[in-house]
Design a protein around this motif. Structure first.
Motif, PDB file in Angstrom:
ATOM      1  N   CYS A  40       0.828  -1.211   0.000  1.00  0.00           N
ATOM      2  CA  CYS A  40       0.000   0.000   0.000  1.00  0.00           C
ATOM      3  C   CYS A  40       0.856   1.252   0.000  1.00  0.00           C
ATOM      4  O   CYS A  40       0.403   2.323  -0.373  1.00  0.00           O
ATOM      5  CB  CYS A  40      -0.968  -0.007   1.171  1.00  0.00           C
ATOM      6  SG  CYS A  40      -0.207   0.098   2.797  1.00  0.00           S
ATOM      7  N   CYS A  51      -1.860  -2.485   4.193  1.00  0.00           N
ATOM      8  CA  CYS A  51      -1.616  -3.849   3.713  1.00  0.00           C
ATOM      9  C   CYS A  51      -0.939  -4.711   4.769  1.00  0.00           C
ATOM     10  O   CYS A  51      -1.026  -5.936   4.723  1.00  0.00           O
ATOM     11  CB  CYS A  51      -0.800  -3.842   2.425  1.00  0.00           C
ATOM     12  SG  CYS A  51       0.951  -3.491   2.675  1.00  0.00           S
ATOM     13  N   ARG A  52      -0.269  -4.095   5.710  1.00  0.00           N
ATOM     14  CA  ARG A  52       0.360  -4.755   6.856  1.00  0.00           C
ATOM     15  C   ARG A  52       1.547  -5.627   6.479  1.00  0.00           C
ATOM     16  O   ARG A  52       2.011  -6.411   7.301  1.00  0.00           O
ATOM     17  CB  ARG A  52      -0.655  -5.562   7.675  1.00  0.00           C
ATOM     18  CG  ARG A  52      -1.991  -4.893   7.895  1.00  0.00           C
ATOM     19  CD  ARG A  52      -1.934  -3.554   8.539  1.00  0.00           C
ATOM     20  NE  ARG A  52      -1.704  -3.556   9.972  1.00  0.00           N
ATOM     21  CZ  ARG A  52      -1.491  -2.449  10.686  1.00  0.00           C
ATOM     22  NH1 ARG A  52      -1.470  -1.260  10.089  1.00  0.00           N
ATOM     23  NH2 ARG A  52      -1.261  -2.522  11.980  1.00  0.00           N
ATOM     24  N   CYS A  54       4.529  -4.509   5.731  1.00  0.00           N
ATOM     25  CA  CYS A  54       5.776  -3.907   6.193  1.00  0.00           C
ATOM     26  C   CYS A  54       5.895  -3.961   7.707  1.00  0.00           C
ATOM     27  O   CYS A  54       6.786  -3.329   8.267  1.00  0.00           O
ATOM     28  CB  CYS A  54       5.868  -2.467   5.704  1.00  0.00           C
ATOM     29  SG  CYS A  54       4.719  -1.384   6.552  1.00  0.00           S
ATOM     30  N   CYS A  68       5.966   1.692   7.413  1.00  0.00           N
ATOM     31  CA  CYS A  68       5.673   2.831   6.530  1.00  0.00           C
ATOM     32  C   CYS A  68       5.075   4.023   7.266  1.00  0.00           C
ATOM     33  O   CYS A  68       5.150   5.139   6.773  1.00  0.00           O
ATOM     34  CB  CYS A  68       4.755   2.397   5.390  1.00  0.00           C
ATOM     35  SG  CYS A  68       3.128   1.848   5.933  1.00  0.00           S
TER      36      CYS A  68
END
Ligand SMILES: Cc1cc2nc3c(=O)[nH]c(=O)nc-3n(C[C@H](O)[C@H](O)[C@H](O)COP(=O)(O)O)c2cc1C
Ligand code: SF4
Ligand code: SF4
Ligand code: SF4
Ligand code: SF4
Ligand code: FES
Lengths: 243, 494, 193
Positions: A40, A51-52, A54, A68
């Motif tokens: 994302c 999006c999870r 990272c 992020c």
């Protein structure tokens, strides 16, 4: 006297690194020459932490945090690839594949798709979660571009690109939960939304085969994720050709 | 029997649904309109519609049924073990009448605290040990202190009245029964943190609460009791996730109600980027009493880390369904067996048996009957894999299988997920389907492994509290009732 | 005294074609001259491209399965090959994810269901003339309502995705298994589409 930008030192996977105090953990990871998968996030756009992928582990901190959107702190000790994180990432990628309809064999983005890339990166050779086969549609109403909802991962990069960089705010997210979808205008066919300038920036930002140029056939999409950052920098630094 | 001098007739949602209008009409016809007052919740909702008769000698009688045909026992532990602080005026005061509220002490704490420095007010709150009643239990005084410490003169106070947990109706009782108490609590908060603007975000499914709040705000403003603190109502549109504070703030701003990562916390950057104090209805409603009687008085109630009282909505397989306010630290057994009267007898006459008590709704878990001596406080419930939550307490008897309960809550979370982050959006869907297999007894051993792994992933990686706690009902029932899942594996001995 | 040298028994190798386009088998055939090496190293006991045997034999060591499970015959063969093989490999995207054949699942749960919708479309709506549903019990196998990836039907030991997996990857994979080693993992072994 000019103010010296304060910097902080942290440790990532055992490697020391020093970055500006307002940097994100993701920026620090990259500046150390390391890597964590993202979907994302797109440089140049406001991060959303959706999006999870990272997520990283911070020593002494009970929760995993998305690199992020997390600001660095002095003495932070970051781990990007613990076995736990690797397990979660693989599951996340499987969930992405299972929630949409991804048939790479005839996708415009085949071979140039960030979702494929992370699937390969996390070693996903199959999905343990059954595919859901949601009944979605393709919006081909725009003269130049198309939106294939089957391949949309709801990263909202198009939404932010159009809103923050192009300033047209054509896109939004409609509905909720697994029924969420990207909507144009007031949930209209894209081609009917007068605000759209047909600039194509959303297509450039899209990490998958969801947004595409109509002239592109299977495996012909050429994404340009770098454009958001270029345009954002051009704006802040006033980097115009006529200067 | 000597006739009562006056009647209090419950005019809150549950009694209305049970025929409160007919009961009131009958009482008015018998005793005259001036002797019948409409009040908020009288607690024993399951016996509604309820009416209380007040006698000259202070005696109170309680009746249930549209013809007041059932005489109820006000000396039952259901009533006598209650400790009304938040609900001290609920059921006594006419929620539509500011004069009545003023006559019963509303706004006196506000007037008194205006004489105090904001700092002193915050200190009183800190002394009380009050923790947020919206679920997470964050120390209220510390939150006020944080907002108060923010620079700038534009700050906002927001009340979270989006109460959406299945089985929860504590906040509704306050809103419908004593709305001025909430306004007073918010105005005190505004004084303490330096805000001049307030919002109440109420779910649209509470039309009566909305109507009462509208009237109360209009009356309070006309009379000037809020002294310049302006409160506006915002009506939710039915999304559970809008109870999450950052989603709620987005919704007030007119955006899509989706949570965002914190930090920044609302205390630093909330509504339109302004420092924002956001508290739950019950949290604000505890404030006037704390300022009136002192933080030390409030802190003397409860346990070491969970102070004061807590309102619970008691429902499910229980004899006495309704609203209770008890001191923190009261045991689940006292609540369920002594106050609630336990599980009603089965139709065949056999004794009803408590199997578990569900607290915390879709974010919580089940405490098994063997642990009923657990005191209700934040830490004890958390240690058992449940949470205090906002106050829904559902008693479960032997007729309900745990995988089914877990599936119900997972279905709720899947339907209410905002869809922003992947683990919650897609993970709850897969978890619900996995649970289907257990409910339908066609699961495999591999399904059980996958169920636990995916629960762990959704819990650890979701963006907001909804996804982070969605696996809790599964994990907690797996912890105490694992055999029920194992028995649902296809081929397992029945 | 030396014991007489008994050559080790050759690995009994099978390939199976379920609901797929045969592209994975074509990619397998792209191994060209290496196929001679393979033929020397294994005994091909069942394969649509290298054997005439019609019944899946007992005692198979290694079985590559192309295609999804889409009809009653696929289902029967899948269960049979699992029971009779030591190592089963999901070979190509259709086996791994149901891929293109799985697309009719989009109509599962929608009016009429996926079976009805796909037959209607293929044999009636798009027919030039003589539109009718195929019906030959015992000859044309019944479609399953849902097309399933192989691992949702039987236990699968290894996955080799790709549409099709390239000949080089098939070779690297088989070479390892022939040496008795676990198949190579990692990014070079993965591709989709
Ligand atoms: C999914 C979700 C739903 C929530 N719903 C509510 C709610 O209905 N009411 C409430 O007061 N808090 C709710 N909360 C908690 C709020 O985010 C916030 O913590 C609370 O309003 C803070 O007030 P307090 O400190 O007084 O508890 C919810 C949280 C989550 C994650
Ligand atoms: S969007 Fe990417 S993952 Fe999805 S079908 Fe296309 S290439 Fe495959
Ligand atoms: S083409 Fe440009 S204006 Fe149109 S939707 Fe995409 S980004 Fe927005
Ligand atoms: S269309 Fe593309 S950019 Fe937009 S949300 Fe979907 S995947 Fe992301
Ligand atoms: S956890 Fe669920 S509700 Fe919360 S942000 Fe993610 S998708 Fe939305
Ligand atoms: S890249 Fe950070 S959450 Fe998506």
């Amino acid at each position: 006297m000019t103010q010296v930008l304060p910097s902080v030192s942290l440790q990532i996977n055992g490697q020391p690194c020093t970055v500006a105090a307002d940097a994100t953990v993701l920026q620090a990871i990259r500046s150390a020459g390391l890597h964590v998968p993202t979907l994302c996030h797109l440089d140049g756009l406001t991060p959303v932490g959706a999006c999870r992928l990272c997520l990283v582990a911070l020593e002494g901190h009970p929760k995993l945090e998305p690199a992020c959107v997390t600001t660095v702190a002095e003495g932070m000790v970051v781990h990007t690839h613990t076995p736990e994180l690797e397990g979660y990432r693989r599951m996340a990628v499987e969930l992405f594949f299972a929630e949409g309809n991804h048939v790479c064999a005839f996708c415009v983005a085949n071979g140039a798709c960030e979702l494929q890339d992370v699937a390969v990166e996390v070693g996903m050779d199959h999905s343990r979660f059954p595919y859901q086969y949601p009944h979605r549609h393709v919006d081909a109403s725009h003269a130049l571009f198309g939106l294939d909802h089957h391949r949309c991962i709801l990263c909202t990069r198009c939404v932010r690109m159009c809103d923050e960089i192009e300033g047209a705010h054509v896109w939004d997210v409609g509905y909720r939960g697994s029924a969420c979808s990207i909507i144009a205008g007031l949930d209209q066919p894209w081609g009917e939304v007068e605000a759209c300038t047909s600039c194509g920036k959303c297509v450039d930002a899209c990490p998958t085969g969801a947004l595409f140029r109509k002239q592109d056939a299977t495996a012909e999409k050429q994404p340009h994720p770098e454009r958001a950052q270029q345009l954002a920098a051009a704006r802040t630094d006033h980097r115009w050709r006529n200067q | 029997m000597k006739a009562a001098i006056s009647w209090r007739c419950c005019d809150a949602t549950s009694c209305r649904a049970a025929g409160a209008a007919a009961l009131r009409q009958r009482l008015v016809a018998q005793h005259g309109v001036e002797r019948v007052k409409s009040v908020g919740c009288l607690r024993l909702c399951g016996q509604g519609p309820l009416a209380a008769a007040d006698h000259e000698d202070g005696r109170v009688e309680l009746f249930g049924g549209v013809a007041a045909e059932r005489q109820l026992d006000p000396e039952h532990p259901f009533f006598t073990l209650q400790r009304s602080v938040v609900l001290e005026r609920c059921g006594l005061v006419d929620p539509g009448c500011l004069d009545d509220a003023l006559a019963q002490g509303a706004y006196t704490a506000l007037a008194a605290c205006r004489q105090l420095a904001p700092k002193a007010v915050v200190e009183e709150l800190e002394r009380s040990g009050l923790r947020g009643r919206g679920g997470a239990g964050y120390p209220t005084g510390r939150k006020w202190q944080l907002v108060a410490a923010q620079p700038g003169s534009s700050k906002v106070v927001v009340c979270n009245a989006d109460e959406g947990d299945p089985g929860a109706f504590m906040d509704r009782a306050v809103l419908e029964g004593d709305p001025h108490r909430l306004l007073e609590g918010m105005a005190i908060a505004a004084h303490a943190v330096g805000a001049s603007e307030g919002f109440i975000y109420v779910r649209a499914e509470y039309p009566l609460a909305i109507e009462r709040l509208r009237r109360a705000i209009a009356a309070a403003e006309t009379r000037g009791v809020l002294a310049g603190f302006a409160i506006q109502l915002r009506i939710g549109a039915g999304a559970y996730v809008c109870g999450e504070e950052t989603a709620l703030l987005h919704s007030i701003e007119g955006g899509r109600g989706t949570p965002r990562p914190r930090p920044p916390y609302p205390a630093v950057s909330g509504l339109w980027g302004l420092p924002t104090l956001i508290n739950n209805v019950e949290t604000f409603a505890a404030v006037p009493a704390i300022l009136r009687q002192g933080g030390a008085w409030y802190g003397a109630m409860g346990t070491a880390t969970s102070k004061g009282t807590k309102v619970f909505a008691l429902s499910g397989a229980i004899t006495h369904t309704g609203l209770i306010e008890v001191e923190m630290g009261t045991s689940l057994r006292t609540i369920v067996e002594t106050m609630g009267g336990g599980v009603p007898a089965n139709p065949n006459g056999s004794l009803g048996v408590v199997k578990a008590v569900q607290t915390g709704g879709p974010s919580g878990g089940c405490v098994p009957a063997a642990l009923l001596d657990t005191p209700v406080d934040y830490e004890s419930l958390q240690a058992l894999g449940s949470i205090m939550g906002s106050g829904g307490m559902v008693v479960i008897d032997e007729s309900l299988a745990m995988p089914e309960l877990a599936r119900y809550f997972m279905g709720f979370c899947a339907a209410e997920s905002c869809g922003k982050c992947l683990p919650c959006r897609a993970g709850t869907v897969q978890l619900e389907q996995l649970l289907d297999r257990f409910v339908e007894r066609r699961a495999t051993g591999a399904d059980l492994v996958q169920l636990e792994q995916l629960c762990g992933m959704v819990k650890a990686t979701s963006l907001c509290g909804l996804g982070q706690s969605a696996p809790n009902p599964v994990l907690s029932t797996l912890r105490f009732f694992r055999a029920e899942y194992e028995a649902a594996i296809a081929g397992a001995a029945p | 005294m030396t014991t007489p040298q008994v050559p080790p028994p050759k690995l009994r190798f099978a390939t199976v074609w379920l609901a797929g386009c045969s592209g994975c088998h074509m990619s397998f055939l792209d191994l060209d001259e290496w196929l001679f090496e393979l033929a020397a190293a294994v005994e091909i006991v069942y394969s649509p491209v290298a054997s005439d045997i019609k019944v899946f034999p007992e005692g198979v060591d290694l079985c590559l399965v192309e295609g999804a499970v889409a009809n009653a015959d696929n289902l029967e063969l899948a269960l049979q090959l699992r029971a009779r093989s030591k190592v089963v490999v999901s070979f190509g995207d259709c086996a791994v994810s149901a891929n293109v054949p799985g697309l009719r699942n989009l109509w599962a749960g929608v009016a009429g269901g996926s079976r009805q919708s796909v037959l209607e479309r293929g044999y009636v709506e798009l027919a030039d003339r003589g539109a009718q549903h195929p019906h030959a019990p015992g000859i044309v196998p019944e479609l399953l309502e849902r097309v399933l990836p192989l691992h949702e039907v039987i236990a699968v030991d290894h996955f080799l995705p790709g549409c099709p997996p390239s000949a080089e990857r098939i070779r690297a994979f088989l070479e390892a298994l022939l040496r008795g080693e676990p198949p190579p993992e990692g990014q070079a072994m993965l591709s989709f589409g």
